[in-house]
Scaffold this active site. Sequence first.
Site, PDB file in Angstrom:
ATOM      1  N   GLU A 145      -3.281  -6.997   8.150  1.00 15.06           N
ATOM      2  CA  GLU A 145      -3.305  -7.833   6.946  1.00 15.06           C
ATOM      3  C   GLU A 145      -2.435  -8.994   7.368  1.00 15.06           C
ATOM      4  OE1 GLU A 145      -1.031  -6.072   3.869  1.00 15.06           O
ATOM      5  OE2 GLU A 145      -1.296  -7.804   2.594  1.00 15.06           O
ATOM      6  N   ARG A 197       1.016   6.145  15.203  1.00 14.57           N
ATOM      7  CA  ARG A 197       1.398   4.996  15.639  1.00 14.57           C
ATOM      8  C   ARG A 197       2.426   4.923  16.759  1.00 14.57           C
ATOM      9  NH1 ARG A 197       2.207   2.671  10.898  1.00 14.57           N
ATOM     10  NH2 ARG A 197       3.166   0.838  11.431  1.00 14.57           N
ATOM     11  N   LYS A 216       6.757  -4.477   9.859  1.00 13.64           N
ATOM     12  CA  LYS A 216       6.802  -5.902   9.727  1.00 13.64           C
ATOM     13  C   LYS A 216       7.774  -6.346   8.710  1.00 13.64           C
ATOM     14  CE  LYS A 216       1.796  -6.577   9.430  1.00 13.64           C
ATOM     15  NZ  LYS A 216       0.629  -6.762   8.793  1.00 13.64           N
TER      16      LYS A 216
HETATM   17  P1  ATP Z   1       2.072  -2.921   6.860  1.00 10.41           P
HETATM   18  O1  ATP Z   1       3.281  -1.833   6.666  1.00 10.41           O
HETATM   19  O2  ATP Z   1       2.336  -4.176   6.384  1.00 10.41           O
HETATM   20  O3  ATP Z   1       0.743  -2.418   6.279  1.00 10.41           O
HETATM   21  P2  ATP Z   1       1.147  -2.590   9.416  1.00 10.41           P
HETATM   22  O4  ATP Z   1       2.017  -2.571  10.709  1.00 10.41           O
HETATM   23  O5  ATP Z   1       0.351  -1.206   9.094  1.00 10.41           O
HETATM   24  O6  ATP Z   1       2.112  -3.083   8.388  1.00 10.41           O
HETATM   25  P3  ATP Z   1      -1.511  -3.848   9.475  1.00 10.41           P
HETATM   26  O7  ATP Z   1      -1.874  -5.244   9.541  1.00 10.41           O
HETATM   27  O8  ATP Z   1      -1.884  -2.868   8.307  1.00 10.41           O
HETATM   28  O9  ATP Z   1      -0.005  -3.717   9.496  1.00 10.41           O
HETATM   29  O10 ATP Z   1      -1.885  -3.455  10.672  1.00 10.41           O
HETATM   30  C1  ATP Z   1      -3.242  -3.591  11.199  1.00 10.41           C
HETATM   31  C2  ATP Z   1      -3.580  -2.303  12.097  1.00 10.41           C
HETATM   32  O11 ATP Z   1      -2.650  -1.847  13.369  1.00 10.41           O
HETATM   33  C3  ATP Z   1      -3.695  -1.057  11.320  1.00 10.41           C
HETATM   34  O12 ATP Z   1      -4.854  -0.571  11.682  1.00 10.41           O
HETATM   35  C4  ATP Z   1      -2.787  -0.264  11.833  1.00 10.41           C
HETATM   36  O13 ATP Z   1      -3.076   1.076  11.750  1.00 10.41           O
HETATM   37  C5  ATP Z   1      -2.401  -0.637  13.045  1.00 10.41           C
HETATM   38  N1  ATP Z   1      -1.033  -0.417  13.423  1.00 10.41           N
HETATM   39  C6  ATP Z   1       0.205  -1.031  12.890  1.00 10.41           C
HETATM   40  N2  ATP Z   1       1.226  -0.700  13.744  1.00 10.41           N
HETATM   41  C7  ATP Z   1       0.875   0.074  14.584  1.00 10.41           C
HETATM   42  C8  ATP Z   1       1.631   0.751  15.473  1.00 10.41           C
HETATM   43  N3  ATP Z   1       2.997   0.764  15.406  1.00 10.41           N
HETATM   44  N4  ATP Z   1       1.054   1.389  16.322  1.00 10.41           N
HETATM   45  C9  ATP Z   1      -0.232   1.574  16.424  1.00 10.41           C
HETATM   46  N5  ATP Z   1      -1.076   1.066  15.511  1.00 10.41           N
HETATM   47  C10 ATP Z   1      -0.525   0.111  14.670  1.00 10.41           C
END
Ligand code: ATP
Length: 562
Positions: A36, A263, A273
């Site tokens: 996002e 994650r 974030k």
């Molecule tokens: P938000 O809380 O704003 O959703 P987010 O860190 O999940 O934040 P996204 O932009 O939704 O951010 O993440 C994009 C992709 O990265 C998603 O598929 C998410 O699952 C993956 N992702 C985010 N953080 C991690 C992490 N710490 N480890 C592995 N994958 C991650």
Amino acid sequence: MSSEMLPVTDFIREIIDKDIKNNRYGGRVATRFPPEPNGYLHIGHAKSVCLNFGIAMQYRGTCNLRLDDTDPAGESMEYVESIINDVHWLGFDWEDRLYYASNYFEKLYEFAVRLIKKGKAYVCDLSTDEIKEYRGTLTSPGKESPYRNRSVEENLDLFARMRAGEFEDGSRVLRAKIDMSSPNITMRDPVIYRIKREPHYRTGKTWVIYPMYDFAHCLSDAIEHITHSICTLEFENNRPLYDWIVNELIEEGDRPRQIEFARLNLSYTILSKRRLIELVEKGYVTGWDDPRMPTIAGMRRRGYTPEAIRTFCNRIGVAKKDNLVDIALLEACVRDDLNEHAPRVMAVLKPLKLVIDNYPDGKVEEIECANHPQNPAMGTRKVPLSKILYIEQDDFHEYPPKKYKRLAPGRKVRLRNAYVIKFADMVRDDKTGKILEVHCTYEPESKDSLKSDKRNVEGVIHWVSAEHAIPAEVRLYDRLFQVPDPAGMDDDFSKYLNPKSLEILTLCFVEPCLQKAAQGSRYQFERLGYFCVDLKDSSPLKPVFNRIVSLRDTWAKGASHS
Ligand code: ATP
Ligand code: MG
């Protein structure tokens, strides 16, 4: 394919292997990385990028880059651009498959209309609080909304008027009609559309209703013919809803499947974030690309290489259970990569003047130095040597402590790549007692015996010629947090920040060859660590170097944090 991209296996790849064997998608593998655009990518995202693009490469499939921009709050073009730049920099290519979920708004709307027509969605007038109340709890079933049995016609009419902007924000929502007594709360008639008058960075004011993540994501996957929709564990409970929606709206054979993995959590680091935004907005760091940030932009500016980050992501692998990865592992990947590829140079960070009394005035020698002692292919360079040098303040001690292997009264050391020198005298500031300069004599024939004879020296120290060295600024970066699990502590994370995460040294000297070093280029400063030319602030007039990593893990037990 380079070594760090070699196929590995894990539970996700096993699922894909099985799907291929069963011809589930005609053998096709299509993944996507769906950030996002509401913040910069961080090392956790890198794990997901490496996983999704890595799988596509391994199975000769495709991986799309999709900006998952269905919630206007906090999304912006700046973030989109940073994401595009960062994924490219990490070494991955989506060819012509750059997509935006916001491009699907019309299609998603049509999907919602189809659900209504199937009697599987309804407009609900309960307030947010009432919806919550009716939802029930983990131990008690929910209660059906009084609006649940509206006719298809009424729902179609109300939904169209929601879109047309006839109703206040929050006054009505569209809900999927699933099961208010499901043991999985996610399935209790989840909201799939809401009214929100907030301009979208791409669609402007065209829409006043926006689809919820659970509705938009699976259908965006289906629109793009994704086969395996890989996401993080917190979506495990949403998987039945993902399946419900695609089963209702998508033909069999075209239905993507969701697979969750743990994650990345990294010690001494925060990867949320929301909190990263806070660090930037409250000025604890200089921006998203501050070299202490766990963002890709920060790591790039710090001097980490994309290869090292990919190696790290492959080494940690994927698991089904959350854990905390030691940041020392990431630093070790960076160090290994730099050890192999970074040319060696000499730099003096805290200079002390050293005069070679018996060296002829005005003489300058060009000393030939290997750029990489283990790799002759990296060549040599000439480093000027003259009567007055700078050495590191730490490399001279009037009263040397035990095991001190450097210069001191009565001692001999070798100047790296050059002569053996012997202590002669020192000049002291009368008022402060501080040592201002050290005088030595050199052994003119000792240069030729660099390898063969040890000449009873205490050690080897690095140096630069005072007349020729380039003044530079050096920024010593260290971990941003001083506790191993800042994410697991209370919300006021500012008290866990490492007060020594940045030390700026403005009076350093580097070898002349670094005057023209390109921004971003990386070096080993001999005996000091790995450094890179800052991408933003460095110029030939005023070179600025960032410490990437120290030569050894200084945070390991027993070592000092310097
Ligand atoms: P938000 O809380 O704003 O959703 P987010 O860190 O999940 O934040 P996204 O932009 O939704 O951010 O993440 C994009 C992709 O990265 C998603 O598929 C998410 O699952 C993956 N992702 C985010 N953080 C991690 C992490 N710490 N480890 C592995 N994958 C991650
Ligand atoms: Mg997310």
